[in-house]
Scaffold this motif. Sequence first.
Motif, mmCIF file in Angstrom:
data_model
loop_
_atom_site.group_PDB
_atom_site.id
_atom_site.type_symbol
_atom_site.label_atom_id
_atom_site.label_comp_id
_atom_site.label_asym_id
_atom_site.label_seq_id
_atom_site.Cartn_x
_atom_site.Cartn_y
_atom_site.Cartn_z
ATOM 1 N N ARG A 248 52.380 41.339 74.717
ATOM 2 C CA ARG A 248 52.048 42.735 75.007
ATOM 3 C C ARG A 248 51.318 43.326 73.947
ATOM 4 O O ARG A 248 52.104 43.754 72.900
ATOM 5 N N PRO A 249 49.840 43.566 73.917
ATOM 6 C CA PRO A 249 49.397 44.058 72.829
ATOM 7 C C PRO A 249 49.681 45.628 72.695
ATOM 8 O O PRO A 249 49.945 46.353 73.502
ATOM 9 N N LYS A 250 50.019 45.923 71.479
ATOM 10 C CA LYS A 250 50.376 46.917 70.975
ATOM 11 C C LYS A 250 49.355 47.795 70.686
ATOM 12 O O LYS A 250 49.589 49.097 70.459
ATOM 13 N N SER A 251 48.048 47.384 70.406
ATOM 14 C CA SER A 251 46.906 48.287 69.987
ATOM 15 C C SER A 251 45.661 47.796 70.444
ATOM 16 O O SER A 251 45.622 46.492 71.030
ATOM 17 N N THR A 252 44.745 48.353 70.592
ATOM 18 C CA THR A 252 43.445 48.029 71.031
ATOM 19 C C THR A 252 42.847 46.733 70.074
ATOM 20 O O THR A 252 42.143 45.917 70.741
ATOM 21 N N MET A 253 43.318 46.725 68.840
ATOM 22 C CA MET A 253 43.102 45.770 68.007
ATOM 23 C C MET A 253 43.617 44.303 68.573
ATOM 24 O O MET A 253 42.971 43.191 68.875
ATOM 25 N N GLU A 254 44.852 44.363 69.092
ATOM 26 C CA GLU A 254 45.616 43.205 69.320
ATOM 27 C C GLU A 254 45.096 42.918 70.887
ATOM 28 O O GLU A 254 44.891 41.723 71.405
ATOM 29 N N LEU A 255 44.599 43.934 71.566
ATOM 30 C CA LEU A 255 44.164 43.686 72.878
ATOM 31 C C LEU A 255 42.643 43.060 72.902
ATOM 32 O O LEU A 255 42.343 42.004 73.595
ATOM 33 N N ALA A 256 42.065 43.288 71.921
ATOM 34 C CA ALA A 256 40.613 42.760 71.556
ATOM 35 C C ALA A 256 40.790 41.390 71.371
ATOM 36 O O ALA A 256 39.963 40.459 71.653
ATOM 37 N N ASP A 257 41.775 41.054 70.598
ATOM 38 C CA ASP A 257 41.892 39.704 70.273
ATOM 39 C C ASP A 257 42.507 38.842 71.358
ATOM 40 O O ASP A 257 42.314 37.700 71.587
ATOM 41 N N LEU A 258 43.422 39.421 72.294
ATOM 42 C CA LEU A 258 43.688 38.808 73.336
ATOM 43 C C LEU A 258 42.506 38.403 74.358
ATOM 44 O O LEU A 258 42.304 37.438 74.776
ATOM 45 N N LEU A 259 41.768 39.483 74.399
ATOM 46 C CA LEU A 259 40.502 39.212 75.449
ATOM 47 C C LEU A 259 39.540 38.159 74.897
ATOM 48 O O LEU A 259 38.942 37.236 75.623
#
Length: 408
Positions: A350-361
């Motif tokens: 559950r990415p909490k920030s767009t930083m984490e979302l970018a890492d997930l992507l």
Amino acid sequence: MSTNLSSSVIARRLAQLSPSATLAIDEKAKALAEAGEPVISFGAGQPDFPTPSHIVAAAVEACGNSANHGYSASGGLAVLREAVAIKTFRDSSLEIGPKQVLITNGAKHAIYNTFASLLNEGDQVLIPSPYWTTYPEAARLVGGVPVEVPTTQESGFKVSIDQLEACYSPATKLLVFVSPSNPTGVVYSGEEIREIGRWAGEKGIWVLSDEIYEHLIYGDNTHHSIAAVAPELNDRWVIVSGVSKSYAMTGWRLGWMISTEEVIGAATNMQSHTTSNVSNISQRAAIAALTGHQHAVGEMRAAFDTRRKLMLAILGDIPGITCVEPFGAFYTFPNVESFLGKQMGAQKVRPKSTMELADLLLEECKVAVVPGEAFAAPGFLRLSYALADEDLYEGMSRIKDLFLGAVD
Ligand SMILES: Cc1ncc(COP(=O)(O)O)c(C=O)c1O
């Protein structure tokens, strides 16, 4: 967004500097690609085309001419400064003389030179956000104080006079104005630019106008230079531009700044003690770019426009994503805030920030994007469409699948 270097060895000004977030993503993506992963990068801030062949040919010829093998004037070759003056009149209807031009190592260097020439310790610099990461860091490097002027998605990321007024103080020395913008792709109309120029003129502050994407404008929009449309500025402007984006020449490191002879004289003096002349070979190539035929510029613009539309269409198919239509540069800047906190991907994170979302992507979809945090805009992603059509389609499909599979 990144950790600052801190050490008693490193001078305070450098110790407080953040490394470039866009380059950090790029490096991560490259490392994965080198390890054999099928990475598709939407992180690039540069055209994916080679430099047009007539420009490369001019450089090859220049290599064989010993006149180009030694030092040349710090401010740039006279013939190139003249070519920039002619080009500026052609593209911006602005009459300037060659002594108002300084040739620099890319537009980034011109931005640093501008701040170094105009800012005293403590002078404030208004920077509308979302902004390209280099502006605040370069201002800080010379003792300036960056002041963020937040804009909103609702107004298409265009800064208003009221927003500027709210951030203005007697310590304000300069406004950074960029159209088309990186990261949002926003393009201001001539009338909007004139209004901002008039406001800056009334306040008696300087404007740095970053026009590096001046030829990458789509639809019915057109390029206007604030220096040409706002006479109220009374010559308190600096134009920054170069060949990097328009001619696919980012690696040649060739840009320029244009201002009054006084400002250019000071910046040239500094350059004579720091970098000396820009590579003569790159200067000769830039002469060919500016004075030769301009077909390639139009062809690249048309290719970017097709990809822009494709990317927007795919983004539009993902419920929960909103995106202001960009009319310039080669970036989209979608708002993905509604996905933060949702469970995504096989890893069920559950990415909490767009930083984490970018890492997930990157980890899960092998797709590199730049998180909004890099531009003072958390909740957004910057996607460059400067990549091959097939890669763009494949990468966007991966992104779409990840988002469509998100659950509460
Ligand atoms: C808005 C903006 N200005 C300036 C530059 C720097 O251009 P150059 O490669 O000529 O230094 C960039 C590069 O990404 C940019 O996006």
